[in-house]
Design an enzyme around this catalytic site. Sequence first.
Site, PDB file in Angstrom:
ATOM      1  N   LYS A  34      73.355  13.390   3.821  1.00 29.45           N
ATOM      2  CA  LYS A  34      73.313  14.743   3.256  1.00 29.45           C
ATOM      3  C   LYS A  34      74.025  15.750   4.158  1.00 29.45           C
ATOM      4  O   LYS A  34      73.540  16.841   4.405  1.00 29.45           O
ATOM      5  CB  LYS A  34      71.861  15.151   3.033  1.00 29.45           C
ATOM      6  CG  LYS A  34      71.131  14.219   2.079  1.00 29.45           C
ATOM      7  CD  LYS A  34      69.728  14.678   1.803  1.00 29.45           C
ATOM      8  CE  LYS A  34      68.946  13.764   0.908  1.00 29.45           C
ATOM      9  NZ  LYS A  34      69.637  13.090  -0.143  1.00 29.45           N
ATOM     10  N   CYS A  35      75.196  15.377   4.625  1.00 32.15           N
ATOM     11  CA  CYS A  35      75.958  16.175   5.588  1.00 32.15           C
ATOM     12  C   CYS A  35      77.279  16.600   4.954  1.00 32.15           C
ATOM     13  O   CYS A  35      77.789  15.934   4.063  1.00 32.15           O
ATOM     14  CB  CYS A  35      76.207  15.310   6.831  1.00 32.15           C
ATOM     15  SG  CYS A  35      77.278  16.023   8.079  1.00 32.15           S
ATOM     16  N   GLY A  36      77.836  17.676   5.444  1.00 35.79           N
ATOM     17  CA  GLY A  36      79.144  18.103   4.966  1.00 35.79           C
ATOM     18  C   GLY A  36      80.229  17.070   5.244  1.00 35.79           C
ATOM     19  O   GLY A  36      81.251  17.035   4.562  1.00 35.79           O
TER      20      GLY A  36
END
Length: 158
Positions: A34-36
């Site tokens: 769930k990271c950029g």
Amino acid sequence: MSIYDYAAKTLTGQDVSLADYRGQVILIVNTASKCGFTPQFEGLEALYRAYKDKGLVILGFPCNQFGAQEPGDAEEIASFCSLTYDVTFPMLAKIEVNGPSAHPLYAFLKKQQKGVLGTEGIKWNFTKFLVDRDGAVVERFPPTTKPEDLKVAVESLL
């Protein structure tokens, strides 16, 4: 100590020794779902597929230390990687990469290749370590380095 002296667990809980990868070029990456930078899974998988037959292996180590961006358990991580990015390179069990509970492999990697201004700490998800066929940690790349930008470095070691 060398990289081959370390072991980890797979997402399914099986022990794996890094000595199993002796003679291969290894790219070690701390990952998060769930990271950029999560779309880098696509580039990592493309890199793996392009070079795995020439001796590249990518090892993904999920980590929840940065913004709690890897909250899932092993089953959720495996499902996400497979269904969202069709990841086929080995994904290992979730670990910590910084602090007193850092996985011993990451303590070793950080000492071998320091970050910006000689710092050891991992700054964020998708920091990458490139290991040559002899097990030497030859380069460290920040999260902003895209997998496709690693082709020259990988090719030089294959």
